[in-house]
Motif scaffolding. Sequence first.
Motif, short mmCIF file in Angstrom:
data_model
loop_
_atom_site.label_atom_id
_atom_site.label_comp_id
_atom_site.label_asym_id
_atom_site.label_seq_id
_atom_site.Cartn_x
_atom_site.Cartn_y
_atom_site.Cartn_z
N HIS A 21 -38.52 -88.43 64.89
CA HIS A 21 -39.19 -87.15 64.60
C HIS A 21 -38.49 -86.45 63.45
O HIS A 21 -37.39 -86.83 63.05
N CYS A 22 -39.15 -85.40 62.91
CA CYS A 22 -38.51 -84.49 61.96
C CYS A 22 -38.42 -83.14 62.63
O CYS A 22 -39.35 -82.72 63.32
N HIS A 67 -45.71 -88.21 66.82
CA HIS A 67 -47.00 -87.61 66.43
C HIS A 67 -47.98 -88.69 65.93
O HIS A 67 -47.87 -89.83 66.32
N GLU A 72 -45.16 -84.22 59.21
CA GLU A 72 -44.17 -84.96 60.00
C GLU A 72 -44.71 -86.32 60.43
O GLU A 72 -44.00 -87.32 60.38
#
Length: 589
Positions: free
Chosen positions: A485-486, A417, A432
């Motif tokens: 990522h989360c 992101h 995130e």
Amino acid sequence: MITQFRLKKSQQVLNIILLAFFIIFYSYTQAQQSIWQFEYPEKDTIYTDNTSIFFGGNVKKDGKLFIQGENVKIYKTGSFLYQFKTQPKNINSITAQFIIEKDTFSRTFYIFPQKTKLPKAIAKGDVKIVQITPAEAEWLQPGNILTITAEADKNSDLYFFNAKVKLKKISVSNSIATYHGLYKINESDTNNIKLLTGFNILNGNKISFSAPSTLKIKSTSEIILGKTIGNYAYMMYGDGDDRLGGAKMSYLDTGINVQIIGKYNGLYKVALSPNHSAFIPVDHIQIQNTNTEYPESLSANINVTPNSNFDQIKINLDKKLPYSSTTELDGNKLKILIYGATSNTNWITQLENLQSIKNIYYEQTENNVLTININLKTAINWGYDIHYDQNNLIIQVNHAPKSNKLKDLVVGIDAGHGGSNLGANGLSGVLEKDITLQVAMRLEKKLRKLGITTIMTRTTDTTLSMTDRIDYLKSAHPNMVISIHCNSASPLVKGNSTYYRYISFRPLSQYLHSEMLALGLDNYGNIGSFNFGLNGPTQFINALNELAFISNPEEEEKLTNPNFQDKMADAMAKAIKHFFKDFTSEKNN
Ligand SMILES: [Zn+2]
């Protein structure tokens, strides 16, 4: 005049009073909001048949929160989560209270059972298509099978495909029946097809009706050809659609010839061989109006040559044909299928000094499918690239890094992101995109300390598309890439998970997963065939690490904790180091 003036004046006063009230009320609710807020439930009145309801949000850390009199844990982030078990059918009210210093705030939620929706009555003469597969067909060629499910008054007779098939009534609920049928398109079906027609009897009169959908059938004598366009054309096995899109089969170079046998759901169905078809999104294909490039070719000689960073296979064809590749873990095989190709290869030249390719041989696995089998010398598949140079199919199989010394390793790090793409968020409001960047930067530092060269897709809060990331990484030629990522799901779900797409790249994701689990995180799994953008490239080993769930307040607390971020970066650095040492054995040196 005077009266009027007075009236006006009193109205002004009233307006001012109303405005003052509004300002007081507004600032009061604003103040409350910064002190405590609920992310869910979204409304104070909740209609649900679920047996539990989550209350989650964030509060000022130094207060005390009670829900139904129960003291609710406030995490270091300020997040809280409370699960309330409902008793359906009873109206419940739930009171939340937040006490901070001398102030007490309270809020009441009301829970009602969900109002079940009754199906809408269908008037006589009405008919509803519930589903047609293939969906949203613009045109199809003979050979395709169509299925239909429709609803109408239970006394209706329904017909499918220019009334060639009478639909079967498969169930009745209230006065509405569900009908079903299927039809295989044949050569005589060449007109615009009325998909659904029917009639029922009302007061002794026959009412005919038809659904507005029609379908165009193209004769198989019309050969429709196209070429792939752009840098991101890909084939899918099916026309399935979920969050990640249909299951991808292979990315394709530009200018590849295909025969198209149907158009539906935003996809072209392409024929690959008598027994194989695939789907390509319509915006990756340009229809050709000439029949000169029918996608069939004989293969000529195959040459295998060493290069500085890869071994190269060159397969001579008359035109660009679609291909797909599969990898294997055991024996490190790589298989390339060329659709439309028939072997006329009478020799394969293999030079002595190849570094990554041990053997290459071909099989004509079916009519029009030429399979190239490649055995690797390396302990693991270090990635490969397939593209065309003129009409030669080029397969470049990467060498292992020069030695097993960390200075010879190049690692790409992708912080998920960024910029306007926020990713998921935690109950505290933490994003995130910020966590992934913080952890990626820590990992970069650790790898550099080990002497590893790093490549970052981003080091600031910038917006990058998936193709931006892939283009950049491909041009930088890393040996491996880790995307950070989360995860996010319903609030109780926890754990680390790592992902890979191709089986030969699985080990990296396993090394990462086991080091992450050693930090005490729950096991959410090691997941393969994953249709995530950065698991798509074959040019470097890659893995996706979903660190933990930002949607779970306990893991959100860990993800935002600088000490734990450091531990996660350490775990990943350790996994990379061990993976590298294990797969660059003396074999490659
Ligand atoms: Zn993400």
